[in-house]
Each structure stands twice: as structure tokens, then as C-alpha cells.
Design a protein around this motif. Structure first.
Motif, PDB file in Angstrom:
ATOM      1  N   GLN A   1       0.840  -1.198   0.000  1.00 51.67           N
ATOM      2  CA  GLN A   1       0.000   0.000   0.000  1.00 51.67           C
ATOM      3  C   GLN A   1       0.873   1.244   0.000  1.00 51.67           C
ATOM      4  N   LYS A   2       0.369   2.278  -0.651  1.00 49.30           N
ATOM      5  CA  LYS A   2       1.090   3.547  -0.669  1.00 49.30           C
ATOM      6  C   LYS A   2       0.178   4.650  -0.178  1.00 49.30           C
ATOM      7  N   GLN A   3       0.790   5.744   0.201  1.00 48.28           N
ATOM      8  CA  GLN A   3       0.039   6.873   0.752  1.00 48.28           C
ATOM      9  C   GLN A   3      -0.666   7.627  -0.371  1.00 48.28           C
ATOM     10  N   LEU A   4      -1.854   8.114  -0.050  1.00 51.26           N
ATOM     11  CA  LEU A   4      -2.597   8.916  -1.023  1.00 51.26           C
ATOM     12  C   LEU A   4      -1.806  10.169  -1.373  1.00 51.26           C
ATOM     13  N   PRO A   5      -1.849  10.576  -2.646  1.00 49.86           N
ATOM     14  CA  PRO A   5      -1.137  11.802  -3.011  1.00 49.86           C
ATOM     15  C   PRO A   5      -1.746  13.016  -2.303  1.00 49.86           C
ATOM     16  N   ASN A   6      -0.889  13.860  -1.790  1.00 49.80           N
ATOM     17  CA  ASN A   6      -1.267  15.115  -1.138  1.00 49.80           C
ATOM     18  C   ASN A   6      -2.019  14.936   0.179  1.00 49.80           C
ATOM     19  N   ALA A   7      -1.997  13.754   0.788  1.00 55.25           N
ATOM     20  CA  ALA A   7      -2.738  13.538   2.034  1.00 55.25           C
ATOM     21  C   ALA A   7      -2.232  14.446   3.149  1.00 55.25           C
ATOM     22  N   THR A   8      -0.932  14.568   3.268  1.00 51.86           N
ATOM     23  CA  THR A   8      -0.356  15.415   4.313  1.00 51.86           C
ATOM     24  C   THR A   8      -0.625  16.890   4.028  1.00 51.86           C
TER      25      THR A   8
ATOM     26  N   THR B   1     -10.083  11.745  -2.598  1.00 50.44           N
ATOM     27  CA  THR B   1     -11.183  10.835  -2.296  1.00 50.44           C
ATOM     28  C   THR B   1     -11.572  10.022  -3.520  1.00 50.44           C
ATOM     29  N   LYS B   2     -11.609  10.678  -4.673  1.00 50.35           N
ATOM     30  CA  LYS B   2     -11.919   9.955  -5.915  1.00 50.35           C
ATOM     31  C   LYS B   2     -10.873   8.887  -6.209  1.00 50.35           C
ATOM     32  N   ILE B   3      -9.601   9.233  -5.993  1.00 51.83           N
ATOM     33  CA  ILE B   3      -8.531   8.261  -6.212  1.00 51.83           C
ATOM     34  C   ILE B   3      -8.683   7.082  -5.251  1.00 51.83           C
ATOM     35  N   TYR B   4      -8.981   7.381  -3.994  1.00 50.15           N
ATOM     36  CA  TYR B   4      -9.131   6.319  -3.000  1.00 50.15           C
ATOM     37  C   TYR B   4     -10.337   5.432  -3.294  1.00 50.15           C
ATOM     38  N   LYS B   5     -11.448   6.023  -3.677  1.00 51.59           N
ATOM     39  CA  LYS B   5     -12.667   5.256  -3.964  1.00 51.59           C
ATOM     40  C   LYS B   5     -12.474   4.324  -5.161  1.00 51.59           C
ATOM     41  N   ALA B   6     -11.612   4.706  -6.091  1.00 56.48           N
ATOM     42  CA  ALA B   6     -11.369   3.862  -7.260  1.00 56.48           C
ATOM     43  C   ALA B   6     -10.659   2.565  -6.879  1.00 56.48           C
ATOM     44  N   SER B   7      -9.715   2.643  -5.939  1.00 58.51           N
ATOM     45  CA  SER B   7      -9.016   1.418  -5.501  1.00 58.51           C
ATOM     46  C   SER B   7      -8.571   1.582  -4.047  1.00 58.51           C
ATOM     47  N   PRO B   8      -9.466   1.343  -3.096  1.00 52.49           N
ATOM     48  CA  PRO B   8      -9.138   1.550  -1.682  1.00 52.49           C
ATOM     49  C   PRO B   8      -8.081   0.602  -1.126  1.00 52.49           C
ATOM     50  N   GLU B   9      -7.906  -0.543  -1.755  1.00 51.65           N
ATOM     51  CA  GLU B   9      -6.927  -1.496  -1.240  1.00 51.65           C
ATOM     52  C   GLU B   9      -5.489  -1.075  -1.517  1.00 51.65           C
ATOM     53  N   VAL B  10      -5.283  -0.118  -2.407  1.00 49.17           N
ATOM     54  CA  VAL B  10      -3.940   0.303  -2.791  1.00 49.17           C
ATOM     55  C   VAL B  10      -3.413   1.423  -1.899  1.00 49.17           C
ATOM     56  N   TYR B  11      -4.300   2.243  -1.342  1.00 54.21           N
ATOM     57  CA  TYR B  11      -3.869   3.467  -0.659  1.00 54.21           C
ATOM     58  C   TYR B  11      -4.143   3.422   0.837  1.00 54.21           C
ATOM     59  N   THR B  12      -3.313   4.157   1.568  1.00 56.21           N
ATOM     60  CA  THR B  12      -3.513   4.383   3.003  1.00 56.21           C
ATOM     61  C   THR B  12      -3.704   5.883   3.224  1.00 56.21           C
ATOM     62  N   SER B  13      -3.818   6.274   4.471  1.00 57.53           N
ATOM     63  CA  SER B  13      -3.928   7.672   4.921  1.00 57.53           C
ATOM     64  C   SER B  13      -5.197   8.364   4.433  1.00 57.53           C
ATOM     65  N   TYR B  14      -6.256   7.590   4.220  1.00 56.71           N
ATOM     66  CA  TYR B  14      -7.524   8.217   3.843  1.00 56.71           C
ATOM     67  C   TYR B  14      -8.107   9.003   5.009  1.00 56.71           C
ATOM     68  N   VAL B  15      -7.763   8.613   6.237  1.00 54.95           N
ATOM     69  CA  VAL B  15      -8.236   9.328   7.421  1.00 54.95           C
ATOM     70  C   VAL B  15      -7.703  10.760   7.421  1.00 54.95           C
ATOM     71  N   ASN B  16      -6.448  10.948   7.024  1.00 53.85           N
ATOM     72  CA  ASN B  16      -5.874  12.296   6.943  1.00 53.85           C
ATOM     73  C   ASN B  16      -6.607  13.143   5.910  1.00 53.85           C
ATOM     74  N   VAL B  17      -6.969  12.527   4.801  1.00 51.96           N
ATOM     75  CA  VAL B  17      -7.690  13.253   3.756  1.00 51.96           C
ATOM     76  C   VAL B  17      -9.058  13.687   4.270  1.00 51.96           C
ATOM     77  N   GLN B  18      -9.758  12.774   4.937  1.00 54.49           N
ATOM     78  CA  GLN B  18     -11.072  13.116   5.474  1.00 54.49           C
ATOM     79  C   GLN B  18     -10.975  14.230   6.507  1.00 54.49           C
ATOM     80  N   ALA B  19     -10.010  14.123   7.422  1.00 55.97           N
ATOM     81  CA  ALA B  19      -9.841  15.145   8.456  1.00 55.97           C
ATOM     82  C   ALA B  19      -9.486  16.499   7.845  1.00 55.97           C
TER      83      ALA B  19
END
Length: 110
Positions: free
Chosen positions: A3-10, A45-63
Motif C-alpha cells: 500500500q502507498k500513501q494517497l497523493p497530497n494527504a499530508t 477521495t476519488k482516487i481512494y474510492k477507485a481502488s481503496p486497497e492500494v492506498y492508506t492515509s484516507y483518514v488524513n484526507v477526510q480530516a
């Protein structure tokens, strides 16, 4: 699969935090940073919804997205307050501290 981190999550999280802090600086910085956090958050969010198993740090994006929304709302409220303040007291009164104190005392009925 790794798994890799979502782009721009931080960045989304930082912009969300700064949008809340920036709303006190006449509203404009908070508004700008909040809009950036929301736009980047929607894209991530769109990137994560397309393939949630590939990315982490979705919690940071939501926050970050939620804080961006809060920052935009607070900034808009602060800008509305500033407009009311300028229209009620006048620009000249706001620049003269003694006149402003006199007007506030009149308003309070003293």
C-alpha cells in the motif's frame, strides 16, 4: 500488494489546519487554504474510492477536508462580520481608537 500513501494527504491535512487558523487573519488566508484543502481532498477521495486497497492515509484526507470546510465557513463568517463592522461604524471610526471607544459607549447606553 504494497500500500502507498494517497497523493497530497499530508498537504490536505496541513491546509485544513491552516484554514482554521487563517480565518482570524481577516478571513482571506483561511478561505484560500480551505478551498485548496477541499479541492485536493475531493480529488484524493476519488482516487481512494477507485481502488481503496492500494492506498492508506484516507483518514488524513477526510480530516483535512472537514477542517477545510470548517475553515471556509469560519472565514466567510469573519468576512461578513468585518463588512458589518465597517458599514456600522465606518472606516474612519475604526481607524481612530478614541472615536471608536466613544461610539461603543454610546451603543452600550453609557
Amino acid at each position: 500488494m504494497e500500500q502507498k500513501q494517497l497523493p497530497n494527504a499530508t498537504i490536505i491535512l496541513i491546509m485544513g489546519i491552516l484554514s482554521i487558523l487563517g480565518c482570524c487573519c481577516y478571513g482571506a488566508p483561511g478561505l484560500i487554504m480551505g478551498i485548496i484543502a477541499i479541492v485536493l481532498g475531493v480529488k484524493a477521495t476519488k482516487i481512494y474510492k477507485a481502488s481503496p486497497e492500494v492506498y492508506t492515509s484516507y483518514v488524513n484526507v477526510q480530516a483535512g477536508k472537514i477542517m477545510g470546510i470548517i475553515g471556509v465557513v469560519l472565514s466567510i463568517l469573519f468576512i461578513i462580520y468585518l463588512i458589518w463592522l465597517i458599514s456600522y461604524f465606518g472606516w474612519e471610526t475604526l481607524q481612530d481608537q478614541e472615536e471608536l471607544q466613544r461610539r461603543i459607549q454610546e451603543m452600550m447606553g453609557q
